[in-house]
Design a protein around this motif. Structure first.
Motif, PDB file in Angstrom:
ATOM      1  N   ARG A  70       0.816  -1.215   0.000  1.00 16.97           N
ATOM      2  CA  ARG A  70       0.000   0.000   0.000  1.00 16.97           C
ATOM      3  C   ARG A  70       0.854   1.270   0.000  1.00 16.97           C
ATOM      4  NH1 ARG A  70      -5.138   1.385   0.993  1.00 16.97           N
ATOM      5  NH2 ARG A  70      -5.515   3.330   2.091  1.00 16.97           N
ATOM      6  N   ASN A  71       2.042   1.139   0.650  1.00 15.16           N
ATOM      7  CA  ASN A  71       2.917   2.314   0.714  1.00 15.16           C
ATOM      8  C   ASN A  71       3.838   2.425  -0.492  1.00 15.16           C
ATOM      9  OD1 ASN A  71       1.865   2.991   3.235  1.00 15.16           O
ATOM     10  ND2 ASN A  71       3.196   1.445   4.199  1.00 15.16           N
ATOM     11  N   GLY A  72       3.715   1.496  -1.406  1.00 15.91           N
ATOM     12  CA  GLY A  72       4.538   1.559  -2.602  1.00 15.91           C
ATOM     13  C   GLY A  72       5.873   0.859  -2.450  1.00 15.91           C
ATOM     14  N   ASN A  73       6.069   0.134  -1.338  1.00 15.23           N
ATOM     15  CA  ASN A  73       7.319  -0.617  -1.174  1.00 15.23           C
ATOM     16  C   ASN A  73       7.282  -1.853  -2.057  1.00 15.23           C
ATOM     17  OD1 ASN A  73       8.224   1.174   0.854  1.00 15.23           O
ATOM     18  ND2 ASN A  73       6.900   0.108   2.321  1.00 15.23           N
ATOM     19  N   TYR A  74       8.404  -2.102  -2.693  1.00 15.33           N
ATOM     20  CA  TYR A  74       8.494  -3.212  -3.640  1.00 15.33           C
ATOM     21  C   TYR A  74       8.965  -4.458  -2.913  1.00 15.33           C
ATOM     22  CZ  TYR A  74       9.857  -5.788  -7.837  1.00 15.33           C
ATOM     23  OH  TYR A  74       9.995  -6.730  -8.825  1.00 15.33           O
ATOM     24  N   HIS A  75       8.227  -5.535  -3.046  1.00 12.91           N
ATOM     25  CA  HIS A  75       8.595  -6.813  -2.438  1.00 12.91           C
ATOM     26  C   HIS A  75       8.818  -7.811  -3.559  1.00 12.91           C
ATOM     27  CE1 HIS A  75       7.373  -5.452   1.603  1.00 12.91           C
ATOM     28  NE2 HIS A  75       6.467  -4.770   0.931  1.00 12.91           N
ATOM     29  N   GLN A  76       9.943  -8.510  -3.429  1.00  8.35           N
ATOM     30  CA  GLN A  76      10.277  -9.434  -4.509  1.00  8.35           C
ATOM     31  C   GLN A  76      10.868 -10.718  -3.939  1.00  8.35           C
ATOM     32  OE1 GLN A  76      13.960  -9.364  -6.883  1.00  8.35           O
ATOM     33  NE2 GLN A  76      12.751  -8.391  -8.483  1.00  8.35           N
ATOM     34  N   ALA A  77      10.544 -11.816  -4.591  1.00  8.16           N
ATOM     35  CA  ALA A  77      11.184 -13.094  -4.265  1.00  8.16           C
ATOM     36  C   ALA A  77      11.477 -13.791  -5.577  1.00  8.16           C
ATOM     37  CB  ALA A  77      10.258 -13.954  -3.413  1.00  8.16           C
ATOM     38  N   ARG A  78      12.570 -14.525  -5.616  1.00 16.04           N
ATOM     39  CA  ARG A  78      12.892 -15.178  -6.878  1.00 16.04           C
ATOM     40  C   ARG A  78      13.640 -16.481  -6.636  1.00 16.04           C
ATOM     41  NH1 ARG A  78      15.819 -10.697  -6.229  1.00 16.04           N
ATOM     42  NH2 ARG A  78      18.011 -11.029  -5.808  1.00 16.04           N
ATOM     43  N   THR A  79      13.586 -17.288  -7.638  1.00 17.70           N
ATOM     44  CA  THR A  79      14.331 -18.541  -7.603  1.00 17.70           C
ATOM     45  C   THR A  79      14.767 -18.869  -9.033  1.00 17.70           C
ATOM     46  OG1 THR A  79      14.292 -20.838  -6.871  1.00 17.70           O
ATOM     47  CG2 THR A  79      12.283 -20.005  -7.871  1.00 17.70           C
ATOM     48  N   VAL A  80      15.784 -19.689  -9.113  1.00 14.96           N
ATOM     49  CA  VAL A  80      16.363 -19.999 -10.420  1.00 14.96           C
ATOM     50  C   VAL A  80      16.308 -21.508 -10.628  1.00 14.96           C
ATOM     51  CG1 VAL A  80      18.490 -19.925 -11.776  1.00 14.96           C
ATOM     52  CG2 VAL A  80      17.877 -17.981 -10.359  1.00 14.96           C
ATOM     53  N   PHE A  81      15.977 -21.934 -11.819  1.00 13.85           N
ATOM     54  CA  PHE A  81      16.027 -23.363 -12.141  1.00 13.85           C
ATOM     55  C   PHE A  81      16.529 -23.522 -13.571  1.00 13.85           C
ATOM     56  CE2 PHE A  81      11.758 -21.908 -13.108  1.00 13.85           C
ATOM     57  CZ  PHE A  81      11.487 -22.461 -14.352  1.00 13.85           C
ATOM     58  N   ARG A  82      16.933 -24.743 -13.883  1.00 13.25           N
ATOM     59  CA  ARG A  82      17.488 -25.008 -15.218  1.00 13.25           C
ATOM     60  C   ARG A  82      16.550 -25.932 -15.990  1.00 13.25           C
ATOM     61  NH1 ARG A  82      22.840 -23.759 -15.906  1.00 13.25           N
ATOM     62  NH2 ARG A  82      22.929 -25.105 -17.749  1.00 13.25           N
ATOM     63  N   VAL A  83      16.508 -25.740 -17.259  1.00 12.24           N
ATOM     64  CA  VAL A  83      15.780 -26.667 -18.143  1.00 12.24           C
ATOM     65  C   VAL A  83      16.818 -27.253 -19.098  1.00 12.24           C
ATOM     66  CG1 VAL A  83      14.001 -26.882 -19.921  1.00 12.24           C
ATOM     67  CG2 VAL A  83      13.630 -25.377 -17.963  1.00 12.24           C
ATOM     68  N   GLU A  84      16.917 -28.572 -19.073  1.00 11.36           N
ATOM     69  CA  GLU A  84      17.923 -29.245 -19.911  1.00 11.36           C
ATOM     70  C   GLU A  84      17.257 -30.255 -20.833  1.00 11.36           C
ATOM     71  OE1 GLU A  84      21.597 -28.932 -16.731  1.00 11.36           O
ATOM     72  OE2 GLU A  84      20.818 -30.904 -17.283  1.00 11.36           O
TER      73      GLU A  84
END
Lengths: 223, 545
Positions: free
Chosen positions: B531-545
């Motif tokens: 609501r206050n405009g704070n950016y929240h982020q979460a991420r993860t990385v995976f591979r496709v082979e």
């Protein structure tokens, strides 16, 4: 001395700020709602009430293009069945074009919602497209058409008299029936529930004004 | 004593000033809004579309109809959309033209509040021309002050403790399901999450410069911008110091269904019209209702000026990377699988001429061909008297209440008011489709109509009559993005595996996405603005082979 001056100045300036000029923020731009109206021609040589209300009422007009005209000065002409609005700029009143609006609300002692009648024609009394007031709406809908007839006077110097009339229509399950505000008039609409209607009417005991009693009867019957 | 008095006055003034600050300093501008923009992936190829999400956080809820989004190059707007936004969040997509050269571009969104004050947000994005045109980028490389832009920068410091995303495995095969589990501890008012899963480069440039979008030039000069579609302008006096206040301005559109809107000018001559349900490319004619004095009309653009300079360039390491090389190849293949664009179903709007049902409607084609308007009115149109007297002409319409002909009726040609009726005489049976006449006095809003003659031509575009005096025409191109499903393409090669801008997650939720034939390192990013405009982020990385 020092404290006195401090207090005095503080009081004077703070009062000046608190009651000073109010900051005026820009108003929200509201799209201009245009009502289309035809010049109203007042009837001549008639006496009696032409309008449903004694004076102008502020109402809301729902136009067919989706716009809503708020705080319009409206009046309902029972003789012609037209909605009349007062034009503040031209200081005249015009008949609102029925093709340009769907419904309207008149705010007087109570709010009255009007819409176009969409049921079958009840003889010449109530016809499709007439402006009717919605009194009750649940499974059934009770509407009233406010109209008037002109009674001719025999005297040569007397003006013809406008006599108000009301026609009530109950719309239920796709069938439109003209009703009078009596429990008995429901018998033709609900022939299987005559006993229940009688019992409920006896329990409610409609007051001298038949409309609230009739609406209460419909509510209690769950119609 | 005097010193004490001076000190007393000074202290009193200080206290009063503090009180003034308390009274006025905390006041917030009504309806001020903050706008946040998210978009799909790191690198786009020309001809693709950019999916985006807009989050509007307002101090006080106000009606919101239109958010302007455009893709800008230096001093040019490549494409723009107007997104209909009825809530605090909306999404859409914008097309990248095939002609867009390789380089760094600005995706920006802007909106106005109730006071016309602008709120703008912008993101930098990297674009590669699939035909190899990179002249723009080469020019920027040699310009002093330009900085290399790294599109794979993800910002380690942005990781939120309230949000997390995980995959069930680290390596997946092609065309196999990936289970993403999300833990969301953000407050409810944060709105929905934005999930994006896209192919990233194997060598991520995490320590690169954080991209800061440049200040869009020209934005400050924009007079007013409202949260809905408006057409605004200014009335400028011609020769003398004519009054510009309280002048009625008429807005009309050449159309077979006549509709007029009116606006009253303010003290400076400013006027504006709210355009409701006006999407598409439309021509508008704005004129003064009073044509007795000469005025000129300035139309304000509804779009902001593009930035003059974007001080970023794409470094050679990225431009020549295998990632970009394969991305271009994939884009070429995806073009073959591109689904047909489905257009947004426009809701039917009640369309009715503002003058209602005319009293008389004449179709000249039903009669013998007549050579001019005077002959037409004389022979086949009752209730109209049209007289051509030298260079002057006069038109009158029958008024049944007065039982007389009234002069100066409102004359419309293709729905546009035409006050100079000398041009009417050129009309004949070959050019007029129909004539409509309204008798008697009418009012439409604040427009008094003593009678009305509406001429609809076969051309239907007001091209047979010169632009009236005190009038200006303008064309506005506004559209909302069509509805797009999550599956944007049927191609077996996808670099954007998932774009879900409105993912509602209560506390913990799993989502299954499908990998494509495209192998490599993928990054899944879940983000939200609170609501206050704070950016929240979460991420993860995976591979496709």
């Amino acid at each position: 001395m020092k404290n006195t001056i401090q207090t005095f100045l503080f009081l004077v300036l703070s009062v000046g700020i608190a009651f000073g000029p109010i900051r005026v923020t820009a108003q929200k731009p509201v799209p201009h709602v245009n009502i289309y109206g035809v010049e109203n021609s007042a009837p001549i040589n008639l006496s009696g009430p032409i309008y449903l209300q004694d004076s102008w009422s502020y109402g809301t007009l729902y136009l067919r293009n989706g716009q809503v005209a708020d705080s319009a000065k409206l009046r309902f002409n029972i003789l012609t069945g037209d909605l009349v609005f007062y034009h503040e700029r031209f200081k005249k009143y015009y008949v609102a074009d029925r093709n340009t609006f769907d419904s309207f609300i008149l705010n007087k002692a109570r709010s009255s919602f009007f819409e176009k009648y969409s049921g079958r024609n009840i003889g010449q009394k109530v016809q499709t497209g007439d402006l009717v007031e919605v009194l009750y709406q649940n499974k059934a809908k009770l509407v009233v058409k406010h109209t008037a007839i002109v009674s001719e006077r025999s005297g040569s110097y007397e003006k013809d008299l406008i006599v108000p009339r009301k026609y009530y229509v109950l719309q239920f399950a796709g069938i439109d029936t003209e009703v009078r505000l009596t429990p008995r008039s429901l018998f033709s609409v609900f022939p299987d529930r005559k006993k229940e209607i009688r019992k409920t009417a006896a329990r409610i005991r409609p007051a001298t004004d038949p409309l609230p009693g009739f609406v209460a009867l419909l509510e209690n019957l769950g119609i | 004593m005097v010193l004490d008095m001076v000190k007393g006055i000074r202290t009193g003034l200080g206290l009063a000033c503090c009180l003034a600050c308390l009274l006025y300093g905390s006041e917030k501008v009504a309806g001020s809004s903050r706008l946040y923009l998210q978009h799909g992936k790191a690198v786009y190829i020309s001809g693709e579309t950019i999916p985006f999400k807009l989050s509007v956080r307002q101090d006080t809820p106000s009606p919101l109809d239109a958010v302007f989004v455009d893709l800008c190059s230096e001093s040019a707007v490549l494409s723009s959309v107007v997104v209909k936004c009825s809530g605090p969040e909306c999404s859409g997509w914008i097309e990248i033209p095939d002609t867009a050269q390789t380089g760094v571009y600005l995706l920006r969104a802007y909106i106005g509040d109730e006071n016309g004050e602008m709120s703008i947000t912008s993101n930098l994005l990297c674009l590669v021309n699939r035909f190899g045109n990179n002249d723009l980028n080469e020019r920027r490389k040699h310009r002093s002050g330009s900085v290399a832009f790294h599109p794979f920068y993800v910002g380690e410091s942005l990781q939120s403790p309230l949000l997390s995303v995980e995959t069930d495995r680290e390596v997946y095969g092609v065309n196999s399901p990936v289970v993403l589990s999300v833990k969301n501890q953000l407050p409810d008012e944060a709105g929905s999450l934005c999930l994006q899963v896209y192919l990233t480069d194997t060598v991520r440039t995490q320590n690169a410069l954080s991209p800061i979008p440049p200040e869009p030039a020209g934005s400050r000069e924009h007079p007013r911008l409202y949260p809905y579609l408006t057409l605004s302008g200014k009335l400028v006096p011609g020769e003398n110091n004519l009054p510009v206040e309280n002048q009625w301005m008429l807005l009309s559109r050449p159309d077979s269904v006549a509709n007029i809107d009116m606006s009253l000018t303010d003290r400076e001559g400013n006027f504006f019209f709210v355009l409701e349900n006006e999407y598409g490319e439309n021509e508008y004619i704005i004129q003064t209702a009073d044509t007795s004095f000469p005025y000129s009309i300035e139309i304000h653009s509804a779009n902001l000026a593009p930035p003059e300079v974007i001080p970023y360039y794409l470094p050679l390491s990225i431009e020549k990377s295998s990632y970009v090389h394969y991305s271009v190849q994939r884009a070429q293949i995806n073009k073959a699988f591109e689904p047909a664009v489905e257009t947004r179903a426009v809701q039917p709007v009640f369309s009715y001429p503002f003058y209602g049902i005319p009293d008389l409607q004449i179709d000249p084609s039903q009669y013998i061909p007549l050579t001019d308007f005077q002959e037409i009115t004389k022979e086949i149109v009752p209730w109209i008297r049209y007289r051509l007297n030298g260079i002057n002409s006069e038109i009158r319409v029958w008024d049944p209440s007065d039982r007389n002909y009234k002069s100066n009726p409102l004359v419309l040609v293709d729905g546009v008011p035409c006050f100079d009726i000398r041009h009417l005489n050129a009309f004949n049976s070959e050019t007029i489709r129909r004539i409509e006449v309204v008798t008697g006095e009418r009012t439409y809003g604040n427009l008094l109509i003593p009678g009305l003659v509406a001429i609809h031509t076969y051309a239907g575009d007001f091209s047979l009559v010169p632009l009236p005096r005190n009038a200006v025409n303008t064309t506005m191109r506004t559209f909302s993005p069509p509805n797009r499903s999550e599956e944007q393409t049927n191609s077996p090669l996808k670099d954007l595996l998932c774009w879900d801008p409105n993912w509602i997650v209560d506390i913990e939720r799993e989502k299954v996405i499908q990998t494509s034939l495209e192998t490599g390192v993928y990054i899944a990013v879940v983000s939200a603005f609170d609501r206050n405009g704070n950016y929240h982020q979460a991420r993860t990385v995976f591979r496709v082979e």
